[in-house]
Scaffold this motif. Structure first.
Motif, short mmCIF file in Angstrom:
data_model
loop_
_atom_site.label_atom_id
_atom_site.label_comp_id
_atom_site.label_asym_id
_atom_site.label_seq_id
_atom_site.Cartn_x
_atom_site.Cartn_y
_atom_site.Cartn_z
N TRP A 1 43.60 46.12 34.03
CA TRP A 1 42.26 45.52 34.13
C TRP A 1 41.64 45.74 35.51
O TRP A 1 40.54 46.25 35.63
N PHE A 2 42.37 45.33 36.55
CA PHE A 2 41.79 45.43 37.89
C PHE A 2 41.71 46.88 38.36
O PHE A 2 40.80 47.25 39.11
N GLY A 3 42.68 47.72 37.93
CA GLY A 3 42.59 49.15 38.24
C GLY A 3 41.37 49.78 37.59
O GLY A 3 40.68 50.61 38.20
N SER A 4 41.08 49.37 36.35
CA SER A 4 39.90 49.89 35.65
C SER A 4 38.62 49.45 36.35
O SER A 4 37.67 50.23 36.47
N LEU A 5 38.59 48.18 36.79
CA LEU A 5 37.40 47.70 37.50
C LEU A 5 37.14 48.53 38.76
O LEU A 5 36.01 48.92 39.04
N ALA A 6 38.21 48.79 39.52
CA ALA A 6 38.05 49.56 40.75
C ALA A 6 37.59 50.98 40.46
O ALA A 6 36.75 51.53 41.18
N ALA A 7 38.13 51.57 39.39
CA ALA A 7 37.81 52.96 39.10
C ALA A 7 36.45 53.14 38.44
O ALA A 7 35.73 54.10 38.73
N PHE A 8 36.10 52.21 37.55
CA PHE A 8 34.89 52.41 36.73
C PHE A 8 33.79 51.41 37.04
O PHE A 8 32.88 51.24 36.23
N ALA A 9 33.84 50.77 38.19
CA ALA A 9 32.85 49.75 38.54
C ALA A 9 31.40 50.23 38.44
O ALA A 9 30.56 49.52 37.91
N PRO A 10 31.07 51.44 38.94
CA PRO A 10 29.65 51.86 38.83
C PRO A 10 29.16 51.94 37.38
O PRO A 10 28.04 51.54 37.08
#
Length: 199
Positions: free
Chosen positions: A156-165
């Motif tokens: 979850w948090f890795g996805s947020l960091a990677a796909f935030a834009p």
């Protein structure tokens, strides 16, 4: 491997359910404020609390068996409460994510803020130590359950960091948040029923 996948499913359903902590994390990541630092701090705190919760609950089960059912019922109540909140937001349709531009901060200040948000939020302890801990103690393999829940946090948090834009555009829509909240309510109710049957 059933315990592992149960850990992933319940971990994700709790992590993704939007509360005060995750609103802050989402808004900070999507506005570009040291996304990697925020993700690493959140993953570390989640993993630490999940491991403590699962293995301390297992010890409590050995020492005080009568306490585990009450923790389990409390976990069912928490799941249903969060599900109710998600369902109400989905019905009202007024929970689109509102973002503000973030001023540049050094990573140390961002890390301190993330630790404060993670560790000073009582819901974090309910979700990880009490709920995941009590459910993990009931699993055939508590260790695999804990690993699964940690993997959910990492994802979850890795996805947020990677796909935030991209998430910033996607999740700014109240309609999409209604769909999101509806799915979370369904998952949480399902997990509450599963937990109840194991009590």
């Amino acid at each position: 491997m059933g315990s592992f996948f149960s850990g992933i499913m319940l971990g994700l359903s709790l992590i993704v359910a939007i509360g005060a902590q995750n609103v802050w994390v989402l808004s900070q990541c999507m506005s570009g404020a040291n996304r990697l630092v925020i993700a690493l701090v959140c993953i570390f705190c989640d993993a630490l609390l999940i491991i403590v919760g699962v293995f301390s609950a297992n010890e409590i089960k050995l020492l005080m068996p009568s306490l585990i059912p009450w923790l389990t019922y409390a976990g069912v109540g928490v799941l249903l409460y969060i599900a109710f909140g998600s369902a109400m937001r989905a019905i009202r349709g007024n929970s689109g994510l509102k973002l503000q531009k973030s001023k540049a901060k050094n990573w140390q200040l961002t890390a301190l803020a993330a630790f404060a948000i993670c560790l000073l939020n009582p819901h974090v302890y309910l979700d990880t130590v009490v709920l995941l801990g009590s459910l993990g103690a009931l699993q055939p393999s508590p260790a695999l359950f804990a690993v699964g829940a940690c993997v959910a946090s990492l994802f979850w948090f890795g996805s947020l960091a990677a796909f935030a834009p991209k998430l910033k555009v996607l999740l700014s829509s109240p309609t999409r948040w209604r769909i999101f909240d509806s799915l979370m309510a369904i998952i949480l109710i399902f997990m509450a029923l599963q937990l109840w049957t194991m009590a």
